[in-house]
Design a protein around this motif. Structure first.
Motif, PDB file in Angstrom:
ATOM      1  N   THR A  24      19.168  -1.683   9.509  1.00  0.00           N
ATOM      2  CA  THR A  24      19.190  -2.408  10.780  1.00  0.00           C
ATOM      3  C   THR A  24      17.777  -2.826  11.199  1.00  0.00           C
ATOM      4  OG1 THR A  24      19.218  -0.256  11.908  1.00  0.00           O
ATOM      5  CG2 THR A  24      21.325  -1.400  11.655  1.00  0.00           C
ATOM      6  N   SER A  25      16.771  -2.039  10.851  1.00  0.00           N
ATOM      7  CA  SER A  25      15.395  -2.431  11.185  1.00  0.00           C
ATOM      8  C   SER A  25      15.000  -3.688  10.414  1.00  0.00           C
ATOM      9  CB  SER A  25      14.421  -1.289  10.896  1.00  0.00           C
ATOM     10  OG  SER A  25      14.458  -0.925   9.526  1.00  0.00           O
ATOM     11  N   ASP A  26      15.410  -3.769   9.149  1.00  0.00           N
ATOM     12  CA  ASP A  26      15.125  -4.983   8.378  1.00  0.00           C
ATOM     13  C   ASP A  26      15.909  -6.176   8.923  1.00  0.00           C
ATOM     14  OD1 ASP A  26      13.274  -3.832   6.713  1.00  0.00           O
ATOM     15  OD2 ASP A  26      14.670  -3.487   5.056  1.00  0.00           O
ATOM     16  N   LEU A  27      17.158  -5.938   9.282  1.00  0.00           N
ATOM     17  CA  LEU A  27      17.957  -7.030   9.849  1.00  0.00           C
ATOM     18  C   LEU A  27      17.351  -7.516  11.159  1.00  0.00           C
ATOM     19  CD1 LEU A  27      21.577  -5.747   9.149  1.00  0.00           C
ATOM     20  CD2 LEU A  27      20.497  -7.777   8.164  1.00  0.00           C
ATOM     21  N   THR A  28      16.869  -6.585  11.972  1.00  0.00           N
ATOM     22  CA  THR A  28      16.223  -6.965  13.227  1.00  0.00           C
ATOM     23  C   THR A  28      14.990  -7.822  12.964  1.00  0.00           C
ATOM     24  OG1 THR A  28      17.011  -4.973  14.356  1.00  0.00           O
ATOM     25  CG2 THR A  28      15.076  -6.064  15.279  1.00  0.00           C
ATOM     26  N   ARG A  29      14.180  -7.412  11.996  1.00  0.00           N
ATOM     27  CA  ARG A  29      12.971  -8.176  11.652  1.00  0.00           C
ATOM     28  C   ARG A  29      13.335  -9.559  11.108  1.00  0.00           C
ATOM     29  NH1 ARG A  29      10.953  -8.825   6.810  1.00  0.00           N
ATOM     30  NH2 ARG A  29      12.193  -7.076   5.984  1.00  0.00           N
ATOM     31  N   GLY A  35      31.131  -6.144  13.719  1.00  0.00           N
ATOM     32  CA  GLY A  35      32.528  -5.907  14.088  1.00  0.00           C
ATOM     33  C   GLY A  35      33.324  -7.201  14.135  1.00  0.00           C
ATOM     34  N   ALA A  36      32.737  -8.240  14.718  1.00  0.00           N
ATOM     35  CA  ALA A  36      33.427  -9.531  14.811  1.00  0.00           C
ATOM     36  C   ALA A  36      33.646 -10.119  13.421  1.00  0.00           C
ATOM     37  CB  ALA A  36      32.615 -10.480  15.683  1.00  0.00           C
ATOM     38  N   LEU A  37      32.648  -9.991  12.560  1.00  0.00           N
ATOM     39  CA  LEU A  37      32.771 -10.551  11.210  1.00  0.00           C
ATOM     40  C   LEU A  37      33.801  -9.799  10.383  1.00  0.00           C
ATOM     41  CD1 LEU A  37      28.994 -11.213  10.536  1.00  0.00           C
ATOM     42  CD2 LEU A  37      30.791 -12.962  10.686  1.00  0.00           C
ATOM     43  N   SER A  47      11.693  -8.766  18.689  1.00  0.00           N
ATOM     44  CA  SER A  47      13.131  -8.542  18.809  1.00  0.00           C
ATOM     45  C   SER A  47      13.465  -7.973  20.177  1.00  0.00           C
ATOM     46  CB  SER A  47      13.597  -7.573  17.721  1.00  0.00           C
ATOM     47  OG  SER A  47      12.936  -6.328  17.849  1.00  0.00           O
ATOM     48  N   PRO A  48      14.635  -8.318  20.721  1.00  0.00           N
ATOM     49  CA  PRO A  48      15.035  -7.785  22.027  1.00  0.00           C
ATOM     50  C   PRO A  48      15.423  -6.313  21.921  1.00  0.00           C
ATOM     51  CG  PRO A  48      16.806  -9.085  21.069  1.00  0.00           C
ATOM     52  CD  PRO A  48      15.618  -9.264  20.161  1.00  0.00           C
ATOM     53  N   ALA A  49      15.412  -5.629  23.045  1.00  0.00           N
ATOM     54  CA  ALA A  49      15.769  -4.208  23.062  1.00  0.00           C
ATOM     55  C   ALA A  49      17.215  -3.995  22.630  1.00  0.00           C
ATOM     56  CB  ALA A  49      15.545  -3.644  24.465  1.00  0.00           C
ATOM     57  N   SER A  50      18.037  -4.997  22.820  1.00  0.00           N
ATOM     58  CA  SER A  50      19.463  -4.884  22.492  1.00  0.00           C
ATOM     59  C   SER A  50      19.776  -5.289  21.057  1.00  0.00           C
ATOM     60  CB  SER A  50      20.270  -5.772  23.445  1.00  0.00           C
ATOM     61  OG  SER A  50      19.875  -7.140  23.296  1.00  0.00           O
ATOM     62  N   SER A  51      18.751  -5.512  20.215  1.00  0.00           N
ATOM     63  CA  SER A  51      18.978  -6.104  18.896  1.00  0.00           C
ATOM     64  C   SER A  51      19.961  -5.296  18.039  1.00  0.00           C
ATOM     65  CB  SER A  51      17.642  -6.256  18.154  1.00  0.00           C
ATOM     66  OG  SER A  51      16.995  -5.003  18.013  1.00  0.00           O
ATOM     67  N   VAL A  52      19.832  -3.971  18.020  1.00  0.00           N
ATOM     68  CA  VAL A  52      20.721  -3.160  17.176  1.00  0.00           C
ATOM     69  C   VAL A  52      22.164  -3.260  17.666  1.00  0.00           C
ATOM     70  CG1 VAL A  52      21.268  -0.822  16.412  1.00  0.00           C
ATOM     71  CG2 VAL A  52      18.884  -1.586  16.472  1.00  0.00           C
ATOM     72  N   ASN A  53      22.349  -3.219  18.989  1.00  0.00           N
ATOM     73  CA  ASN A  53      23.702  -3.358  19.526  1.00  0.00           C
ATOM     74  C   ASN A  53      24.289  -4.725  19.214  1.00  0.00           C
ATOM     75  OD1 ASN A  53      23.773  -0.783  20.628  1.00  0.00           O
ATOM     76  ND2 ASN A  53      22.915  -1.448  22.596  1.00  0.00           N
ATOM     77  N   VAL A  54      23.453  -5.761  19.247  1.00  0.00           N
ATOM     78  CA  VAL A  54      23.921  -7.108  18.920  1.00  0.00           C
ATOM     79  C   VAL A  54      24.368  -7.170  17.465  1.00  0.00           C
ATOM     80  CG1 VAL A  54      23.204  -9.511  18.632  1.00  0.00           C
ATOM     81  CG2 VAL A  54      22.530  -8.245  20.677  1.00  0.00           C
TER      82      VAL A  54
END
Length: 248
Positions: free
Chosen positions: A37-42, A62-64, A49-56
């Motif tokens: 998730t850290s790589d995906l955020t980057r 989930g949607a995918l 990145s926003p504070a909500s990035s991991v939740n996003v």
């Protein structure tokens, strides 16, 4: 390889908002390999990145999952987007992703070419090249890291197009690779090796006027956008082209 498009049978699916499509494209680009998730955020947001990035990211995953497998029970991973440590891994069968099929055809072409069967190798190269429809990622994500990931896929296409052109010229069928070479030149408007290959292949196929036009166009772009002249390879090709036309 080009705009992200999803299909279930004959039905094309809507992969959701731009950022969600971008996440899926990144995971597909690294299919079979876990991405934290850290790589995906980057990759998705860069250093800011926003504070909500991991939740996003979790929300998009989930949607995918529900999109890819509509009957999937809630909070179930399914077959494609698997949790791996603190990140995710996209798993795809051999016929699921165009990128996977592209790489298999390129690998087969190289292997067959090593057995001195150029005509058969060219068929595999062309099967690979026809799977590309434009720049990978389709500009879904703005970060430099994501751009580099997708540029690497474009580079694979460029390399395969140049290799295919060499084989096509060898078997005297240069016209068969002109369409993917033109696409590669469109995708890389300042890519001198691609344009050099296109100019040479056009000339070999008997399209000298178009070859000169392609040379003139990239020369103008290099001057306008970078303030430089064409490199040695393009200049040498132009010289050979002009000499060849004078001998006709």
């Amino acid at each position: 390889m080009g705009p992200l498009r999803l299909w279930r049978g004959a039905v094309e699916l809507d992969a959701g908002p731009r950022q969600q499509r971008g996440l899926l494209a990144l995971l597909m680009a690294r299919a079979g390999r876990p991405v934290s998730t850290s790589d995906l955020t980057r990759l998705m947001w860069g250093p800011d990145s926003p504070a909500s990035s991991v939740n996003v990211i979790h929300k998009y995953v989930g949607a995918l999952r529900r999109l890819l497998e509509p009957g999937l029970p809630a909070r179930t991973a399914g077959s494609y987007l698997l949790r791996h440590g603190n990140g995710y891994r996209f798993e795809a069968g051999p016929e699921t992703l165009d990128l996977g099929a592209f790489r298999r055809h390129v690998s087969a072409a190289k292997s067959i070419l090593g057995q001195d069967r150029p005509a058969e190798a060219l068929d595999h190269y062309l099967n690979a090249l026809q799977l590309c429809h434009g720049s990978a990622g389709d500009f879904l994500i703005d970060s430099a890291s994501a751009a580099a990931t997708f540029a690497g896929i474009d580079s694979e296409f460029f390399d395969a197009a140049v290799a295919a052109a060499a084989v096509a010229v060898r078997v005297r069928q240069p016209g068969r690779v002109l369409a993917p070479l033109r696409l590669a030149a469109e995708m890389g408007p300042l890519n001198e090796p691609i344009h050099a290959c296109l100019v040479t292949t056009l000339a070999t196929a008997g399209h000298q006027a178009e070859a000169l036009a392609v040379y003139g166009a990239i020369r103008a772009r290099l001057d306008d956008e970078l303030g430089i002249d064409p490199g040695h390879e393009l200049l040498t090709i132009l010289k050979d082209l002009v000499i060849g036309m004078r001998r006709r």
